[in-house]
Enzyme design. Structure first.
Site, PDB file in Angstrom:
ATOM      1  N   LEU A  16       0.825  -1.216   0.000  1.00  0.00           N
ATOM      2  CA  LEU A  16       0.000   0.000   0.000  1.00  0.00           C
ATOM      3  C   LEU A  16       0.856   1.260   0.000  1.00  0.00           C
ATOM      4  CD1 LEU A  16      -2.578  -1.039   2.758  1.00  0.00           C
ATOM      5  CD2 LEU A  16      -3.019  -0.874   0.301  1.00  0.00           C
ATOM      6  N   GLY A  17       2.044   1.131   0.577  1.00  0.00           N
ATOM      7  CA  GLY A  17       2.874   2.333   0.668  1.00  0.00           C
ATOM      8  C   GLY A  17       4.266   1.990   1.138  1.00  0.00           C
ATOM      9  N   GLY A  19       7.502   3.755   3.291  1.00  0.00           N
ATOM     10  CA  GLY A  19       8.063   4.877   4.045  1.00  0.00           C
ATOM     11  C   GLY A  19       9.574   4.802   3.985  1.00  0.00           C
ATOM     12  N   SER A  20      10.235   5.689   4.756  1.00  0.00           N
ATOM     13  CA  SER A  20      11.700   5.687   4.672  1.00  0.00           C
ATOM     14  C   SER A  20      12.278   4.439   5.344  1.00  0.00           C
ATOM     15  CB  SER A  20      12.276   6.961   5.269  1.00  0.00           C
ATOM     16  OG  SER A  20      11.616   7.261   6.464  1.00  0.00           O
ATOM     17  N   TYR A  21      11.618   3.900   6.344  1.00  0.00           N
ATOM     18  CA  TYR A  21      12.143   2.660   6.942  1.00  0.00           C
ATOM     19  C   TYR A  21      11.047   1.627   7.177  1.00  0.00           C
ATOM     20  CZ  TYR A  21      10.766   5.211  11.168  1.00  0.00           C
ATOM     21  OH  TYR A  21      10.073   5.929  12.093  1.00  0.00           O
ATOM     22  N   ASP A 137       5.052  15.372  10.741  1.00  0.00           N
ATOM     23  CA  ASP A 137       5.236  14.994   9.336  1.00  0.00           C
ATOM     24  C   ASP A 137       3.886  14.974   8.622  1.00  0.00           C
ATOM     25  OD1 ASP A 137       6.758  14.364   7.135  1.00  0.00           O
ATOM     26  OD2 ASP A 137       6.909  12.223   7.590  1.00  0.00           O
TER      27      ASP A 137
HETATM   28  N1  ADE Z   1      -1.189   3.218   3.401  1.00  0.00           N
HETATM   29  C1  ADE Z   1      -0.472   3.480   4.506  1.00  0.00           C
HETATM   30  N2  ADE Z   1      -1.182   3.192   5.598  1.00  0.00           N
HETATM   31  C2  ADE Z   1      -2.386   2.736   5.185  1.00  0.00           C
HETATM   32  C3  ADE Z   1      -3.575   2.312   5.856  1.00  0.00           C
HETATM   33  N3  ADE Z   1      -3.637   2.290   7.181  1.00  0.00           N
HETATM   34  N4  ADE Z   1      -4.627   1.946   5.101  1.00  0.00           N
HETATM   35  C4  ADE Z   1      -4.539   1.998   3.769  1.00  0.00           C
HETATM   36  N5  ADE Z   1      -3.466   2.401   3.090  1.00  0.00           N
HETATM   37  C5  ADE Z   1      -2.390   2.767   3.792  1.00  0.00           C
END
Ligand code: ADE
Length: 288
Positions: A16-17, A19-21, A137
């Site tokens: 989904l994503g 981050g830096s760490y 942030d």
């Molecule tokens: N991307 C980062 N955190 C998330 C989350 N809690 N739900 C859906 N996408 C995300």
């Protein structure tokens, strides 16, 4: 929930994503209902190498104390566990994606949407600040949207708890600044200082971006962006209402003590139509 979970209790799905760490995955519980979770996986080796142990501990403690469903605008943390390589945070899955995605798809938002999303952000930041927590942030990548279009703030990996003075000196963080330069407050750049006002600054940048489609300060590189921030060098790209431009101008000031507090933002003329105590009104999604 009895006993500690392990990664084997979940089926990890798409990313989904990043981050830096850490990396966040959608996941479901093995052999259970189809409820979705967002599991944030942090590499222990990376955290230790980058000296981020303090921040991952703060994030866990904060979300444990702060959220637990106490505020709709803060991502819920259900449980945490770890194995030899990683730490795992099992978070509420927020299905509408990042606010950044909405802005990329739509460009500048209609005023009514901007106002509703901004009011939810102000209410959430007001709650965080009343608990002594500075997010540090805030940016459209860390603001998620529910299916109906309500905001949920995530990623407390840079947050800190306020000292008695209301300011936190954080040379560690200033020196190792990573991430998006566009929302960083001038006091962090100039004095390595970060306080409640730094979150308010980021809210000002986000309000500008909701109505203009891009953040106020954006150079060709980080250094140029920082130079624009400390010189307060930004221009309006599109026509906007005087109420919005006045509010942004009052927030984006160099002295953090001259910025409105979250409580003062709730009294703003532009937000006078918001029923702050009517949770059903305030937490209605923009697509509902
Ligand atoms: N991307 C980062 N955190 C998330 C989350 N809690 N739900 C859906 N996408 C995300």
């Amino acid at each position: 929930m009895n006993g500690k979970r392990t990664p084997a209790d979940y089926v990890f799905l798409e990313k989904l994503g990043q981050g830096s760490y850490s990396t966040v995955f959608r996941a479901v519980e093995r052999n259970k209902s189809s409820r979705n979770y967002a599991i944030k996986v942090c590499s222990k080796k990376h955290i230790i190498r980058e000296k981020k142990v303090k921040y991952v501990t703060i994030e866990k403690d904060l979300l444990n104390n702060l959220a637990q469903g106490a505020h709709p605008g803060i991502v819920r943390l259900f449980c945490t566990f770890h194995d030899a390589e990683s730490l795992y945070y099992v978070l509420e899955y927020v299905s509408g994606g990042e606010l950044l995605g909405l802005l990329r798809r739509n460009g500048p938002l209609p005023e009514a949407w901007s106002k509703h999303l901004f009011a939810q952000l102000v209410d959430t930041v007001d709650y965080m600040h009343s608990q002594g927590v500075i997010h540090r942030d805030l940016k459209p990548e860390n603001i998620l949207l529910s299916q109906e279009g309500r905001v949920v703030i995530t990623d407390f990996g840079a947050a800190c708890v306020l000292s008695n003075l209301g300011q936190s000196k954080d040379e560690d963080r200033a020196a190792s600044f990573v991430g998006t330069a566009e929302y960083v407050a001038p006091e962090l750049l100039m004095y390595s200082q970060c306080g409640l006002g730094s979150d308010i600054w980021a809210l000002g940048c986000i309000l500008y971006q909701l109505t203009q489609g891009a953040p106020p300060f954006r150079g060709e590189n980080e250094l140029q962006t920082f130079e624009q921030i400390v010189a307060l060098n930004y221009k309006w790209r599109l026509p906007t209402t005087p109420q919005i431009s006045t509010l942004v101008r009052r927030i984006l000031v160099l002295d953090p003590l001259q910025r409105p507090t979250s409580k003062q933002l709730k009294q703003e003329a532009w937000l006078s139509s918001i029923e702050w105590n009517d949770k059903a009104f305030l937490w209605k999604g923009i697509w509902q």
